[in-house]
Design an enzyme around this catalytic site. Structure first.
Site, mmCIF file in Angstrom:
data_model
loop_
_atom_site.group_PDB
_atom_site.id
_atom_site.type_symbol
_atom_site.label_atom_id
_atom_site.label_comp_id
_atom_site.label_asym_id
_atom_site.label_seq_id
_atom_site.Cartn_x
_atom_site.Cartn_y
_atom_site.Cartn_z
ATOM 1 N N GLU A 150 -3.668 7.445 -3.993
ATOM 2 C CA GLU A 150 -3.546 6.140 -3.328
ATOM 3 C C GLU A 150 -3.259 5.063 -4.367
ATOM 4 O OE1 GLU A 150 -6.225 4.338 0.070
ATOM 5 O OE2 GLU A 150 -7.164 3.945 -1.874
ATOM 6 N N TYR B 138 0.860 -1.186 0.000
ATOM 7 C CA TYR B 138 0.000 0.000 0.000
ATOM 8 C C TYR B 138 0.896 1.235 0.000
ATOM 9 C CZ TYR B 138 -3.402 3.505 1.535
ATOM 10 O OH TYR B 138 -4.200 4.612 1.622
#
Length: 395
Positions: free
Chosen positions: A199, A111
């Site tokens: 993101e 991530y």
């Protein structure tokens, strides 16, 4: 403003960030042969519904296919439907297009994101070795696996911070250079495109060791519309809540909620306090609505129209502090707006500030279903009481 995945990847590519080759499909007949699909070493492709929501895979919005027929089948089943995800709400979001990319041979998922930490008043880069899942779930289950680099706005993200994140992720030596370049370009994209969030989830390590952006999400700061006009022209309003879209068009700050007591307040902080008091009194707010400090009769009218479009609303609480604008002028605007929209929903109005007493008197003498209060707690309790009465009467 949220971007679709294909738009987000296009934006990132402008800053030298390598993204997978992809084809946007708008109908089942758009792809007629294999040559139109991006080259896939595995011979398989991923077909992804383009909606402003995460958790698409769990909702059936991401399909793994092996040929053109699979792409067509996914298009027939998805395009023109509404995809209901854990983040979309019960109404779902319209699927108007699909992104087709080659399936990747993923060895590990990470991530990586850039956002603003409002408590620190700094941009932060966040990384975790647990990718492919909601960062909130990672933070709850593995808080030690959340790594942050707090960025000094004067110098920006520096290479040593990116290397520290790479070490924290456990990347191999051969991946360090690629990760540092990615992180630096990601921060540059965040700043130059006035983003609120970028993101990458997941950032994948492939079988050959290279890093790949499997999915990307970008949200641009609404306040930067005047600087990012090219991107605002690509805004997909079909993905936005209709009421929230109307609010933006009229200069109102509106967010739909699940309760039955509508709020109309001037000032974001006061609006939050108002919603808290409604809950404290046993009710549930139906919305957040900030009409702004220098509100007008026209804005109040549009605010009432937005509120009344929600069929769950059983009472309205108007909480106005008359500082920039006098309370008697606000009361005049409320009365004018109530008459224009034929207001029948029980409405409590709390006025405080300049000429508040005169404003309350005007409301009481209007002959409309407006209850004037000078105490906010009393106004919240009264709104909850009226909502409960309306519900009982409806039964």
């Amino acid at each position: 403003m949220n971007l679709h995945e294909y738009q987000a990847k296009s934006l990132l590519s402008e800053f030298g960030i390598t993204v997978p080759p992809g084809v946007l499909v708008g109908s089942a007949d758009a792809v007629t042969d294999r040559e139109q699909l991006p080259t896939s070493d595995s011979g398989r492709w991923v077909v992804k519904a383009q909606v402003h929501s995460g958790a698409r895979g769990k909702a059936g919005g991401v399909r793994l296919v092996e040929d053109v027929d699979g792409v067509r089948q996914a298009a027939r089943e998805l395009i023109g439907t509404r995809l209901i995800t854990a983040q979309s709400g019960p109404a779902g979001l319209p699927v108007d297009s699909l992104l087709v990319e080659p399936a990747a041979d993923i060895r590990h998922e990470y991530y990586l994101a850039v956002t603003v930490d409002r408590a620190l008043q700094r941009v932060v880069m966040i990384a975790s070795p647990h990718g492919g899942m909601d960062i909130e779930a990672v933070a709850e289950a593995h808080p030690e696996a959340i790594h942050r680099a707090v960025i000094n706005p004067t110098v920006g993200l520096v290479a040593y911070q990116a290397r520290e994140l790479a070490f924290a992720l456990g990347l191999e030596a051969g991946q360090l250079k690629a990760f540092v370049a990615l992180a630096l370009n990601l921060y540059r994209a965040f700043v130059e495109r006035d983003a609120a969030l970028i993101e990458i989830n997941p950032l994948a390590s492939l079988a050959g060791g290279e890093l790949a952006i499997v999915d990307a999400k970008v949200a641009l700061d609404d306040n930067a519309e005047y600087r990012q006009g090219d991107w605002w022209q690509r805004r997909d309003i079909a993905q936005e809540d209709p009421a929230e879209r109307k609010a933006i068009d009229h200069g109102l700050n509106y967010v739909s909620l699940d309760g039955n007591i509508a709020c109309m307040v001037n000032g974001a902080g006061l609006a939050m306090a108002t919603m808290d008091l409604i809950q404290h009194a046993g009710g549930m707010p139906a919305n957040f609505l900030d009409v702004g400090g220098g509100t007008s009769a026209a804005k109040v009218t549009e605010a009432f129209k937005l509120i009344l479009e929600n069929p769950r609303v059983e009472a309205i609480l108007v909480n106005i502090f008359g500082g920039i604008v006098r309370c008697d002028l606000i009361a005049e605007g409320i009365i004018e707006a109530a008459r224009e929209v034929s207001l029948e929903v029980p409405t409590v109005v709390r006025l405080a500030g300049t000429n508040a007493e005169q404003g309350r008197r005007m409301l009481a003498e209007s002959g409309l279903a407006l209850t004037a209060e000078d105490d906010l707690s009393a106004a919240a309790n009264r709104a909850v009481e009226l909502a409960n009465t309306s519900r009982e009467a409806a039964r």
